[in-house]
Write a protein that holds these residues in place. Structure first.
Motif, short mmCIF file in Angstrom:
data_model
loop_
_atom_site.label_atom_id
_atom_site.label_comp_id
_atom_site.label_asym_id
_atom_site.label_seq_id
_atom_site.Cartn_x
_atom_site.Cartn_y
_atom_site.Cartn_z
N ASP A 194 0.82 -1.22 0.00
CA ASP A 194 0.00 0.00 0.00
C ASP A 194 0.84 1.26 0.00
O ASP A 194 0.32 2.37 0.07
N GLY A 195 2.17 1.12 -0.06
CA GLY A 195 3.05 2.28 -0.09
C GLY A 195 3.43 2.80 1.28
O GLY A 195 4.17 3.78 1.38
N LYS A 196 2.96 2.15 2.34
CA LYS A 196 3.28 2.58 3.70
C LYS A 196 4.54 1.86 4.19
O LYS A 196 4.84 0.74 3.77
N THR A 197 5.24 2.50 5.11
CA THR A 197 6.47 1.92 5.66
C THR A 197 6.14 0.81 6.65
O THR A 197 5.40 1.02 7.61
N LEU A 198 6.70 -0.39 6.42
CA LEU A 198 6.51 -1.51 7.33
C LEU A 198 7.64 -1.60 8.35
O LEU A 198 7.41 -1.96 9.50
N ASN A 199 8.87 -1.30 7.92
CA ASN A 199 10.02 -1.39 8.82
C ASN A 199 11.10 -0.45 8.32
O ASN A 199 11.44 -0.46 7.14
N ASN A 200 11.63 0.39 9.23
CA ASN A 200 12.63 1.38 8.82
C ASN A 200 14.00 0.80 8.53
O ASN A 200 14.83 1.46 7.92
#
Length: 575
Positions: A316-322
Motif C-alpha cells: 500500500d506504499g506505507k512503511t513496514l520497517n525502517n
C-alpha cells in the motif's frame, strides 16, 4: 531526522553591523582572487597576509536580509564534511536571487590554515588576525562545538535559529529564509507526506516518474504498485554495503524465482556518476538516478544513521520497517572474519605489539570496545570494564575484548591502551570506520558483543554489564532473562516502601524500572529501584537495604576518607 527547534531570542544589540563590527574594524573579507596591495586601515595590526587574495567588504554594505554566522575550522572533520554542503546551498540561493549571506568565524589555530580553508569559501569572513573579535563572537553566541551555524535577521539581529547545520543537512535550500515559520511549514509538509505516503510520493518527483535499471532502461514507478519494496541505501566502496548487497541479491533472485511481488530500489549516496555506475553495475534491481536530490531527502526522511540500511515498504506504499538490514545480514552472512578481516588486515594487536591473527579469536565471545582517551565517560567506564573483564576471564577463556580507538594521536592511544588487559585495532585502522558504520556507533563508550558463531549478540553490552557485572556473560538474551528472573524473585522479599537517611523528605517506593543512576553509589542500575518520583531520587536495592547504624564502621570510614569525600559502606562519595 534531527530535530531543529528555531528560537526567537534576539541579540543584545540590534543589527548585524553591530554584531560583526569590532573596535577599529568595520569590515570583513571576501575571497575574490584579487590581491590587496595596502590594507585600507593601516592603523590596525592585522597581518598583511590576512588580506591577500581577498577583497575588503564594509559591514555596512551587506544588503542580505538573512545572514548566517558559520563557526568552523579546517582541523575539524565534521566541519570539512559540512562545508561543501553549505557551499552548494549558498551558491544555489545566490543563483536564485535570495537575500542571503554567510560569514565565516574561524576556529583555526594559524593563519596558513585559515587562508587555505577560506580559499574554498565563496562568502565573507572575519579577519583571522582579529582574534579578539573572533573570541567575542564565540562568547556572545556561547558556541560549545563546531560546525555551528547561527542564522539571523540582518536588520534586527534576531536569531532565527542556532540549528543551521541541522537545517541545511535536513532541508538544504528549502529551509530558506530559515525562520521559525518556514521550518514549521516544512515540518507540516513532512507530516502530511507521511500521513499520505505512497510509492510515488516516496520515489518520484514532479519531473521524474520512473526509476532506472543497470542497463539504462527507464521503469515506471507505477510498476511497483502493489509490491513489497525494499529501499536499499548504498555507497560505493563500503565493505559492509558490498557484503550486504551481495547477500541481498541472492535473496532477491530467490524471491523472483518463486514469483513473489518484491522489488528493491537502490538509493545511492555516491557523489559522482562513476562511483554510482561501478556499484550499481552489480545490482539486479532498480535505482533512483544518480545525483537526484530525492536520495538525500529519503536519507533524511528515514533518519539514516549508518550503512547498510534497508527500508521495507508495503504493497500500500506505507512503511513496514525502517531497517531490516540487520535482520537479514546477521542471520545470513556475518562471521568474525567478515567483520575483522579486510585484505591483508587479518590481525589485531596484543599488549606487546604482537599481531594476533583474527583466526585465533574464532569461536570466542568477542566484545568490540569503541572508546577514546579524550572522552571523559570512556575514562570513567574503563576501570569498571577492566574489573569485570578480569572476573570473566577467570572463568571463561573463550572471551576477549578488542579496543577500537577514536583517539586523535598515537601517544593518547598508547597511554589509554596501556591500561587495558585486552587486544586492539591499530590507531587509524580502516576497519574502524567499517565497524562503526556496521553497528551504527553514534557515541562512546560503546560495547558490541559478537558470539562464538560470529553473529551479533547485542549492540549494547554496557547496560547489562553495569547492571549485572561479570554475571551477564555471555550477554545473550537468555542469560539476561535468567538474571532478571533471579532479581525479580529476590524483589519479592524486599519491602515495598522504606525511609532512608539519604532522602528523609519522602518514603522510597520499590519500583520496576529501566536504567537509572543510583544517588548513593553513583553507579548505574536497572530492573528495580527504591524511587521517589517527586524528587527524581533513586537507590539501588543493595544501597537502600544495606545495614545502617554501625557507628563504629562510619567513624572508621570517616577517618580514612580524604578531604572532600564521605565514605559510607562500600562507597566514598564527593561532598
Amino acid at each position: 531526522m534531527a530535530e531543529a527547534t528555531p528560537t526567537t531570542t534576539t541579540t543584545t544589540d540590534a543589527g548585524i553591523a553591530t554584531i560583526l563590527a569590532a573596535d577599529g574594524r568595520n569590515f570583513l573579507l571576501r575571497n575574490s582572487g584579487d590581491q590587496v596591495d595596502q590594507p585600507p586601515f593601516p592603523h590596525l595590526s592585522f597581518a598583511r597576509t590576512d588580506l591577500l587574495a581577498a577583497a575588503i567588504v564594509k559591514i555596512s554594505s551587506i544588503e542580505a536580509s538573512t545572514v548566517a554566522l558559520y563557526f568552523s575550522a579546517s582541523w575539524c572533520p565534521p566541519c570539512r564534511r559540512f562545508t561543501p554542503k553549505l557551499i552548494e546551498a549558498y551558491k544555489e540561493l545566490v543563483s536564485q536571487g535570495k537575500s542571503f549571506e554567510v560569514v565565516f568565524v574561524s576556529g583555526d589555530s594559524d593563519l596558513e590554515a585559515f587562508n587555505a580553508y577560506f580559499a574554498k569559501m565563496p562568502w565573507l569572513a572575519v579577519p583571522f588576525s582579529d582574534s579578539e573579535g573572533l573570541s567575542n563572537l564565540n562568547e556572545r553566541f556561547k558556541v560549545m562545538g563546531i560546525p555551528h551555524l547561527i542564522i539571523l535577521d540582518a536588520k534586527s539581529g534576531e536569531i532565527y535559529t542556532e540549528d543551521g547545520v541541522e537545517l541545511v543537512d535536513d532541508y538544504g535550500t528549502e529551509a530558506y529564509p530559515f525562520t521559525p515559520e518556514r521550518i514549521n511549514e516544512l515540518k507540516e509538509q513532512e507530516k502530511a507526506a507521511r500521513d499520505n505516503q505512497t510509492i510515488h510520493s516516496l520515489l518520484g518527483t514532479p519531473t521524474r516518474d520512473y526509476l532506472i535499471s543497470n542497463k539504462g532502461d527507464k521503469v515506471p514507478i507505477s510498476d511497483l504498485e502493489g509490491k513489497y519494496v525494499g529501499l536499499c541505501f548504498v555507497v560505493n566502496g563500503s565493505g559492509p554495503v558490498v557484503q550486504f548487497t551481495s547477500l541481498l541479491a541472492k535473496i532477491y533472485e530467490k524471491l523472483k524465482e518463486v514469483g513473489e511481488k518484491f522489488e528493491v530500489v537502490a538509493v545511492s549516496l555516491d557523489g559522482d556518476e562513476e562511483s554510482f555506475n561501478e556499484s550499481f553495475a552489480g545490482m539486479p534491481w532498480l535505482a533512483i538516478p544518480q545525483g537526484d536530490k530525492m536520495c538525500e531527502k529519503l536519507a533524511r526522511y528515514f533518519e539514516l544513521s549508518g550503512l547498510p540500511m534497508l527500508v521495507l515498504i508495503g504493497p500500500d506504499g506505507k512503511t513496514l520497517n525502517n531497517d531490516i538490514a540487520d535482520i537479514i545480514d546477521e542471520h545470513e552472512s556475518q562471521t568474525l572474519e567478515s567483520l575483522l578481516v579486510t585484505g591483508d588486515l587479518d590481525f589485531v594487536l596484543g599488549k606487546d605489539g604482537a599481531k594476533v591473527p583474527v583466526s585465533e579469536l574464532v569461536g570466542k565471545t568477542v566484545l568490540l570496545y569503541f572508546s577514546a582517551k579524550w572522552c571523559p565517560p570512556c575514562r570513567a567506564f574503563l576501570p569498571k570494564l577492566v574489573n569485570e573483564y578480569n572476573k570473566i576471564k577467570e572463568k571463561h577463556n573463550d572471551f576477549e575484548i578488542i579496543f577500537i580507538s577514536s583517539d586523535r594521536d598515537q601517544s593518547s592511544y598508547d597511554e589509554f591502551f596501556s591500561g587495558m588487559p585486552w587486544l586492539a585495532l591499530p590507531l587509524g585502522d580502516e576497519r574502524k570506520q567499517h565497524l562503526s558504520k556496521t553497528f551504527k556507533i553514534i557515541g562512546i563508550p560503546s560495547l558490541v558483543a559478537i558470539g562464538p558463531d560470529g553473529k551479533t549478540v547485542t549492540k549494547d553490552v554496557k547496560t547489562p554489564l553495569m547492571a549485572h557485572g561479570a554475571d551477564a556473560f555471555p550477554f545473550t538474551e537468555e542469560k539476561l532473562q535468567e538474571l532478571e528472573k533471579k532479581i525479580d524473585e529476590m524483589a519479592k522479599g524486599w519491602p515495598e516502601k522504606l525511609k532512608h537517611d539519604l532522602h528523609e523528605e519522602h518514603e522510597l517506593v520499590l519500583t520496576r524500572c529501566s536504567m537509572y543512576g543510583c544517588d548513593a553509589c553513583r553507579e548505574m542500575g536497572n530492573s528495580w529501584s527504591y524511587r521517589c518520583k517527586e524528587c527524581d531520587f533513586d537507590l539501588h536495592p543493595k544501597c537502600a537495604l544495606e545495614e545502617k547504624g554501625d557507628e563504629e564502621m562510619r567513624e572508621e570510614n570517616a577517618e580514612a576518607a580524604p578531604a572532600g569525600y564521605v565514605c559510607e559502606g562500600d562507597v566514598c562519595r564527593k561532598v
